[in-house]
Design a protein around this motif. Structure first.
Motif, PDB file in Angstrom:
ATOM      1  N   ARG A 151       2.209 -11.093 -13.307  1.00  0.00           N
ATOM      2  CA  ARG A 151       3.119 -11.377 -12.313  1.00  0.00           C
ATOM      3  C   ARG A 151       3.836 -11.141 -12.037  1.00  0.00           C
ATOM      4  NH1 ARG A 151       3.287 -15.757 -17.153  1.00  0.00           N
ATOM      5  NH2 ARG A 151       1.845 -16.557 -17.265  1.00  0.00           N
ATOM      6  N   ARG A 152       4.992  -9.843 -12.682  1.00  0.00           N
ATOM      7  CA  ARG A 152       6.478  -8.824 -12.175  1.00  0.00           C
ATOM      8  C   ARG A 152       5.688  -8.077 -10.398  1.00  0.00           C
ATOM      9  NH1 ARG A 152      11.981  -9.393 -13.300  1.00  0.00           N
ATOM     10  NH2 ARG A 152      11.271 -11.295 -13.642  1.00  0.00           N
ATOM     11  N   HIS A 153       4.652  -7.843 -10.438  1.00  0.00           N
ATOM     12  CA  HIS A 153       4.188  -6.742  -9.907  1.00  0.00           C
ATOM     13  C   HIS A 153       4.205  -7.833  -8.767  1.00  0.00           C
ATOM     14  CE1 HIS A 153       0.272  -4.861  -8.102  1.00  0.00           C
ATOM     15  NE2 HIS A 153       1.262  -4.181  -8.388  1.00  0.00           N
ATOM     16  N   GLU A 154       3.052  -8.470  -8.922  1.00  0.00           N
ATOM     17  CA  GLU A 154       2.717  -9.436  -7.497  1.00  0.00           C
ATOM     18  C   GLU A 154       3.710 -10.355  -6.736  1.00  0.00           C
ATOM     19  OE1 GLU A 154       0.252 -12.748  -9.095  1.00  0.00           O
ATOM     20  OE2 GLU A 154      -1.662 -11.100  -9.315  1.00  0.00           O
ATOM     21  N   GLU A 155       5.135 -10.657  -8.289  1.00  0.00           N
ATOM     22  CA  GLU A 155       6.076 -11.304  -7.308  1.00  0.00           C
ATOM     23  C   GLU A 155       6.329  -9.817  -6.391  1.00  0.00           C
ATOM     24  OE1 GLU A 155       8.470 -12.768  -9.831  1.00  0.00           O
ATOM     25  OE2 GLU A 155      10.238 -12.301  -9.797  1.00  0.00           O
ATOM     26  N   LEU A 156       7.218  -9.116  -6.869  1.00  0.00           N
ATOM     27  CA  LEU A 156       7.711  -7.555  -6.254  1.00  0.00           C
ATOM     28  C   LEU A 156       6.868  -7.054  -5.424  1.00  0.00           C
ATOM     29  CD1 LEU A 156       8.566  -5.424  -8.823  1.00  0.00           C
ATOM     30  CD2 LEU A 156      10.549  -5.924  -7.832  1.00  0.00           C
ATOM     31  N   ALA A 157       5.490  -7.397  -5.073  1.00  0.00           N
ATOM     32  CA  ALA A 157       4.893  -7.190  -3.761  1.00  0.00           C
ATOM     33  C   ALA A 157       5.434  -8.116  -2.527  1.00  0.00           C
ATOM     34  CB  ALA A 157       2.950  -7.448  -3.923  1.00  0.00           C
ATOM     35  N   GLU A 158       4.933  -9.464  -3.311  1.00  0.00           N
ATOM     36  CA  GLU A 158       4.945  -9.938  -2.256  1.00  0.00           C
ATOM     37  C   GLU A 158       6.299 -10.173  -0.897  1.00  0.00           C
ATOM     38  OE1 GLU A 158       5.086 -13.993  -4.161  1.00  0.00           O
ATOM     39  OE2 GLU A 158       3.131 -13.772  -4.127  1.00  0.00           O
ATOM     40  N   ARG A 159       7.934  -9.230  -2.406  1.00  0.00           N
ATOM     41  CA  ARG A 159       9.027  -9.052  -2.091  1.00  0.00           C
ATOM     42  C   ARG A 159       8.971  -7.803  -0.703  1.00  0.00           C
ATOM     43  NH1 ARG A 159      11.403 -11.286  -6.575  1.00  0.00           N
ATOM     44  NH2 ARG A 159      12.830  -8.950  -6.958  1.00  0.00           N
ATOM     45  N   GLY A 160       8.065  -7.531  -0.586  1.00  0.00           N
ATOM     46  CA  GLY A 160       8.041  -5.978  -0.367  1.00  0.00           C
ATOM     47  C   GLY A 160       8.925  -4.734  -1.094  1.00  0.00           C
ATOM     48  N   VAL A 161       8.890  -5.074  -2.230  1.00  0.00           N
ATOM     49  CA  VAL A 161       9.282  -4.158  -3.228  1.00  0.00           C
ATOM     50  C   VAL A 161       7.972  -3.928  -3.887  1.00  0.00           C
ATOM     51  CG1 VAL A 161      11.036  -3.542  -4.919  1.00  0.00           C
ATOM     52  CG2 VAL A 161      11.283  -5.236  -3.464  1.00  0.00           C
ATOM     53  N   PRO A 162       6.545  -2.718  -3.325  1.00  0.00           N
ATOM     54  CA  PRO A 162       6.398  -2.437  -4.267  1.00  0.00           C
ATOM     55  C   PRO A 162       6.477  -1.601  -5.509  1.00  0.00           C
ATOM     56  CG  PRO A 162       5.562  -2.234  -1.997  1.00  0.00           C
ATOM     57  CD  PRO A 162       7.014  -2.493  -2.274  1.00  0.00           C
ATOM     58  N   GLN A 163       5.321  -1.771  -5.986  1.00  0.00           N
ATOM     59  CA  GLN A 163       5.620  -0.200  -7.777  1.00  0.00           C
ATOM     60  C   GLN A 163       4.421  -0.831  -8.022  1.00  0.00           C
ATOM     61  OE1 GLN A 163       8.681  -1.972 -10.192  1.00  0.00           O
ATOM     62  NE2 GLN A 163       9.517   0.599  -9.646  1.00  0.00           N
ATOM     63  N   SER A 164       3.753   0.475  -8.767  1.00  0.00           N
ATOM     64  CA  SER A 164       2.563   0.421  -9.494  1.00  0.00           C
ATOM     65  C   SER A 164       2.855  -1.075 -10.682  1.00  0.00           C
ATOM     66  CB  SER A 164       2.314   1.927  -9.662  1.00  0.00           C
ATOM     67  OG  SER A 164       3.090   1.814 -11.222  1.00  0.00           O
ATOM     68  N   LEU A 165       1.454  -0.581 -11.167  1.00  0.00           N
ATOM     69  CA  LEU A 165       0.721  -1.795 -12.185  1.00  0.00           C
ATOM     70  C   LEU A 165       1.904  -1.359 -13.382  1.00  0.00           C
ATOM     71  CD1 LEU A 165       0.839  -5.154 -13.473  1.00  0.00           C
ATOM     72  CD2 LEU A 165      -2.016  -3.916 -13.125  1.00  0.00           C
ATOM     73  N   ALA A 166       1.553   0.264 -13.470  1.00  0.00           N
ATOM     74  CA  ALA A 166       1.987   1.015 -14.918  1.00  0.00           C
ATOM     75  C   ALA A 166       3.727   0.714 -14.625  1.00  0.00           C
ATOM     76  CB  ALA A 166       1.414   1.763 -14.658  1.00  0.00           C
ATOM     77  N   ALA A 167       4.599   1.204 -13.009  1.00  0.00           N
ATOM     78  CA  ALA A 167       5.299   1.349 -14.034  1.00  0.00           C
ATOM     79  C   ALA A 167       5.835   0.009 -14.686  1.00  0.00           C
ATOM     80  CB  ALA A 167       6.390   1.693 -12.471  1.00  0.00           C
ATOM     81  N   VAL A 168       5.717  -1.679 -13.837  1.00  0.00           N
ATOM     82  CA  VAL A 168       6.270  -2.627 -13.827  1.00  0.00           C
ATOM     83  C   VAL A 168       6.213  -2.914 -15.531  1.00  0.00           C
ATOM     84  CG1 VAL A 168       5.583  -4.687 -13.691  1.00  0.00           C
ATOM     85  CG2 VAL A 168       6.055  -3.695 -11.503  1.00  0.00           C
ATOM     86  N   GLN A 169       5.214  -2.145 -15.849  1.00  0.00           N
ATOM     87  CA  GLN A 169       4.879  -2.953 -17.334  1.00  0.00           C
ATOM     88  C   GLN A 169       5.773  -1.611 -17.915  1.00  0.00           C
ATOM     89  OE1 GLN A 169       1.178  -3.069 -19.046  1.00  0.00           O
ATOM     90  NE2 GLN A 169       1.328  -3.159 -21.214  1.00  0.00           N
ATOM     91  N   ALA A 170       5.651   0.089 -17.825  1.00  0.00           N
ATOM     92  CA  ALA A 170       6.361   0.130 -18.662  1.00  0.00           C
ATOM     93  C   ALA A 170       8.203  -0.574 -18.651  1.00  0.00           C
ATOM     94  CB  ALA A 170       7.152   1.759 -18.235  1.00  0.00           C
ATOM     95  N   GLU A 171       8.717  -0.636 -17.221  1.00  0.00           N
ATOM     96  CA  GLU A 171       9.408  -1.478 -16.625  1.00  0.00           C
ATOM     97  C   GLU A 171      10.324  -2.142 -17.855  1.00  0.00           C
ATOM     98  OE1 GLU A 171      12.628  -4.032 -14.541  1.00  0.00           O
ATOM     99  OE2 GLU A 171      10.358  -3.904 -14.982  1.00  0.00           O
TER     100      GLU A 171
END
Ligand code: DC
Length: 217
Positions: A151-171
């Motif tokens: 969910r956080r990964h999708e939300e960031l992508a929508e806001r134009g702040v893309p990050q890999s799913l693995a990085a989001v999970q680690a964060e």
């Protein structure tokens, strides 16, 4: 005057903001995003190059913060976007582990919630345990870490702040561990909170579940 408090606590990415916003709309209450308050303190501390607990607590105690609809303002400055940067997520988790900062923000959080005549839906980590231990309705919102990361990964992508799913999970895992293990007001379910697991549930279903809990009061 009723001023009912609905506390929604839980880890990052459990869906608190979306759900709190919708529940507040349904009830005609205001939504208070307390994470945004910690994020704002972290942003200003970073800009002013403050790192000591006492000086950050001083900044927090005098914070001219206001919520205007969906916007978060410090005086005239709109910080809504700046506080959502991933870097500020980590910084907020760090400043929120400082006991003096938490104490400095208690009154501000209570005042904002009490300002609304009908009530407030407050989301955070310690609303049901510390900020409003007498809240009439307490919900502890959870979801699996994989779902929260997605969910956080999708939300960031929508806001134009893309990050890999693995990085989001680690964060998220790093933040959860810090939020749960800190000594001051750690993230934990209040004894009298109802746990709602949002994994695999629609937002509508979760909102209905919480509105039904409010109706029982
Ligand atoms: O909900 P959020 O991701 O915007 O919160 C940012 C950080 O602030 C989070 O890592 C923990 C902290 N926080 C807190 O300690 N207590 C609260 N009531 C709300 C947020």
């Amino acid at each position: 005057m009723r001023n009912q408090i609905v506390a929604i606590d839980g880890p990052a990415g459990a869906g608190k903001s979306t759900v709190a916003r919708r529940v507040a709309q349904r009830l005609g209450y205001c939504r208070v995003d307390t994470g945004a308050i910690y994020r704002t303190v972290a942003l200003l501390a970073q800009e002013q190059a403050l790192s000591g607990e006492a000086e950050i607590a001083e900044l927090a105690a005098a914070l001219p913060l206001s919520f205007e609809d969906e916007r978060v303002c410090v005086g005239d400055r709109d910080v809504s976007r700046a506080i959502r940067e991933p870097e500020i997520s980590q910084a907020a988790s760090v400043v929120s582990a400082m006991p003096k900062v938490r104490t400095a923000l208690l009154e501000l959080q209570r005042r904002i919630a009490r300002d609304h005549p009908d009530g407030a839906v407050m989301e955070g980590r310690d609303i049901g345990t510390v900020v409003f231990p007498d809240a009439e309705v307490k919900v502890f919102l959870t979801a699996s870490v994989v779902e929260r990361a997605r969910r956080r990964h999708e939300e960031l992508a929508e806001r134009g702040v893309p990050q890999s799913l693995a990085a989001v999970q680690a964060e998220i895992e790093e933040r959860d561990a810090r939020d749960r293990s800190r000594a001051a007001a750690p993230l934990l379910r209040a004894e009298d909170a109802v746990e709602v697991d949002t994994t695999g549930k629609t937002v509508d279903a979760v909102v209905e579940e919480i509105v039904a809990l409010v109706a029982l009061k």
